[in-house]
Design an enzyme around this catalytic site. Structure first.
Site, mmCIF file in Angstrom:
data_model
loop_
_atom_site.group_PDB
_atom_site.id
_atom_site.type_symbol
_atom_site.label_atom_id
_atom_site.label_comp_id
_atom_site.label_asym_id
_atom_site.label_seq_id
_atom_site.Cartn_x
_atom_site.Cartn_y
_atom_site.Cartn_z
ATOM 1 N N ASP A 8 0.876 -1.162 0.000
ATOM 2 C CA ASP A 8 0.000 0.000 0.000
ATOM 3 C C ASP A 8 0.920 1.221 0.000
ATOM 4 O O ASP A 8 2.133 1.094 0.200
ATOM 5 C CB ASP A 8 -0.896 -0.030 1.238
ATOM 6 C CG ASP A 8 -1.841 1.166 1.312
ATOM 7 O OD1 ASP A 8 -2.304 1.628 0.254
ATOM 8 O OD2 ASP A 8 -2.103 1.645 2.431
ATOM 9 N N LEU A 9 0.361 2.398 -0.214
ATOM 10 C CA LEU A 9 1.176 3.618 -0.240
ATOM 11 C C LEU A 9 1.053 4.410 1.053
ATOM 12 O O LEU A 9 1.992 4.482 1.853
ATOM 13 C CB LEU A 9 0.771 4.485 -1.437
ATOM 14 C CG LEU A 9 1.496 5.828 -1.602
ATOM 15 C CD1 LEU A 9 2.998 5.625 -1.726
ATOM 16 C CD2 LEU A 9 0.943 6.582 -2.805
ATOM 17 N N ASP A 10 -0.116 4.999 1.279
ATOM 18 C CA ASP A 10 -0.313 5.841 2.460
ATOM 19 C C ASP A 10 -0.249 5.015 3.734
ATOM 20 O O ASP A 10 -0.978 4.042 3.896
ATOM 21 C CB ASP A 10 -1.670 6.549 2.390
ATOM 22 C CG ASP A 10 -1.717 7.577 1.271
ATOM 23 O OD1 ASP A 10 -0.642 8.018 0.849
ATOM 24 O OD2 ASP A 10 -2.822 7.941 0.831
ATOM 25 N N THR A 16 0.581 10.343 4.132
ATOM 26 C CA THR A 16 -0.078 11.525 3.572
ATOM 27 C C THR A 16 -1.487 11.688 4.129
ATOM 28 O O THR A 16 -2.287 12.452 3.596
ATOM 29 C CB THR A 16 -0.148 11.439 2.032
ATOM 30 O OG1 THR A 16 -0.922 10.294 1.669
ATOM 31 C CG2 THR A 16 1.225 11.342 1.413
ATOM 32 N N LYS A 45 -9.122 5.456 5.126
ATOM 33 C CA LYS A 45 -7.885 4.823 4.672
ATOM 34 C C LYS A 45 -8.198 3.711 3.670
ATOM 35 O O LYS A 45 -9.035 2.846 3.928
ATOM 36 C CB LYS A 45 -7.120 4.213 5.856
ATOM 37 C CG LYS A 45 -6.353 5.217 6.702
ATOM 38 C CD LYS A 45 -5.597 4.473 7.795
ATOM 39 C CE LYS A 45 -4.762 5.385 8.642
ATOM 40 N NZ LYS A 45 -4.049 4.641 9.716
ATOM 41 N N SER A 116 -2.481 0.808 -4.427
ATOM 42 C CA SER A 116 -2.975 1.956 -3.667
ATOM 43 C C SER A 116 -4.209 2.546 -4.325
ATOM 44 O O SER A 116 -4.326 2.557 -5.558
ATOM 45 C CB SER A 116 -1.883 3.034 -3.577
ATOM 46 O OG SER A 116 -2.395 4.247 -3.065
ATOM 47 N N ALA A 117 -5.105 3.069 -3.509
ATOM 48 C CA ALA A 117 -6.294 3.752 -4.033
ATOM 49 C C ALA A 117 -5.936 5.115 -4.611
ATOM 50 O O ALA A 117 -6.739 5.731 -5.304
ATOM 51 C CB ALA A 117 -7.334 3.918 -2.928
ATOM 52 N N LYS A 119 -4.680 7.929 -6.945
ATOM 53 C CA LYS A 119 -4.427 8.139 -8.373
ATOM 54 C C LYS A 119 -3.188 9.007 -8.574
ATOM 55 O O LYS A 119 -2.791 9.293 -9.702
ATOM 56 C CB LYS A 119 -5.654 8.776 -9.033
ATOM 57 C CG LYS A 119 -6.880 7.860 -9.058
ATOM 58 C CD LYS A 119 -8.038 8.508 -9.781
ATOM 59 C CE LYS A 119 -9.235 7.576 -9.898
ATOM 60 N NZ LYS A 119 -9.871 7.301 -8.602
ATOM 61 N N LYS A 146 -11.027 -0.988 -1.884
ATOM 62 C CA LYS A 146 -10.809 -1.924 -0.799
ATOM 63 C C LYS A 146 -11.997 -1.776 0.167
ATOM 64 O O LYS A 146 -12.500 -0.676 0.334
ATOM 65 C CB LYS A 146 -9.501 -1.589 -0.074
ATOM 66 C CG LYS A 146 -8.266 -1.573 -0.999
ATOM 67 C CD LYS A 146 -7.059 -0.952 -0.301
ATOM 68 C CE LYS A 146 -5.906 -0.783 -1.280
ATOM 69 N NZ LYS A 146 -4.737 -0.123 -0.672
ATOM 70 N N GLU A 170 -0.223 -3.601 4.413
ATOM 71 C CA GLU A 170 -1.271 -2.587 4.539
ATOM 72 C C GLU A 170 -1.317 -1.999 5.946
ATOM 73 O O GLU A 170 -0.858 -2.620 6.899
ATOM 74 C CB GLU A 170 -2.644 -3.217 4.249
ATOM 75 C CG GLU A 170 -3.122 -3.059 2.831
ATOM 76 C CD GLU A 170 -3.719 -1.683 2.545
ATOM 77 O OE1 GLU A 170 -3.786 -0.856 3.482
ATOM 78 O OE2 GLU A 170 -4.123 -1.464 1.392
ATOM 79 N N ASP A 171 -1.909 -0.798 6.056
ATOM 80 C CA ASP A 171 -2.085 -0.182 7.374
ATOM 81 C C ASP A 171 -3.561 0.018 7.715
ATOM 82 O O ASP A 171 -3.868 0.608 8.753
ATOM 83 C CB ASP A 171 -1.355 1.160 7.447
ATOM 84 C CG ASP A 171 -2.058 2.261 6.671
ATOM 85 O OD1 ASP A 171 -2.529 1.983 5.539
ATOM 86 O OD2 ASP A 171 -2.144 3.388 7.184
#
Length: 217
Positions: A8-10, A16, A45, A116-117, A119, A146, A170-171
């Protein structure tokens, strides 16, 4: 045998969440003269932009049903605010241990993908200086949010690795649910109670440097 890792990203590579919170609040204050709480923002999230907006409108009790055009306009405006905030992101904003983990995975020929969601994923990874480590970035545009497993399945497909041979990191509880539905091995980062469906849990990203090499064998 683990052949791929899906991030995942964030909250996993960088944080962020505060920028999303400020962006949504700027939008909500301008158009509806209301605010959302940080606690509610945490529930967004892993949720894509349009679904986040729908949940926010319900949270602030907007009775009027907005058209698709109005929803799109509001999400685009929110993204404009968000981009203004993330213009300051740099390599200093990579979460602890992540750069070292990416280097380690590359040295072991492990395929790396992003699910990641966001864009803005390409832009953020580029700002962080780590885009080169990723073999694939799943495009969330036409995929379900998700906890649907769609984005994780797409990420595994892009790196040509069976989901059973992938770890997903994931977080968020929604993200962990999606990873589990995709039949990947789930690794949660954060609160143990919130992420109790994870196969493995670490409190902070720096701990991934300890657990991931063990899982790789």
């Amino acid at each position: 045998m683990i052949r791929g890792i899906v991030f995942d990203l964030d909250g996993v590579i960088t944080d962020t969440v505060e920028y999303h919170y400020k962006s949504w609040n700027k939008l909500v204050k301008k158009h509806f003269n209301q605010e959302i709480s940080k606690e509610f923002n945490e529930k967004l999230k892993g949720v894509d932009r349009k679904e986040s907006l729908r949940r926010i409108l319900e949270y602030i009790r907007v009775d009027k049903e907005l058209s698709e055009k109005e929803l799109n306009s509001l999400t685009e405006e929110k993204n404009k605010y968000y981009k203004e905030f993330i213009n300051t992101i740099s390599s200093n904003d990579i979460l602890c241990g992540i750069k070292e983990l990416l280097i380690l995975l590359k040295s072991k020929d492990i395929k790396i993908a992003l699910a990641s969601a966001s864009k803005n994923a390409h832009y953020i990874l580029n700002r962080l200086g780590v885009e080169e480590y990723f073999d694939a970035i799943a495009d969330p545009s036409n995929l379900e949010s998700k906890p649907s497993p769609q984005i994780f399945l797409e990420a595994a497909k892009l790196i040509n690795v069976c989901t059973s041979e992938c770890l997903g990191i994931e977080d968020s509880s929604a993200g962990i649910e999606g990873i589990n539905k995709a039949k990947m091995i789930s690794v949660g980062v954060g609160d143990e109670d919130e992420l109790n469906q994870s196969r493995y849990i670490v409190k902070e990203t720096k701990e991934l440097l300890t657990i991931i090499p063990k899982l790789l064998g």
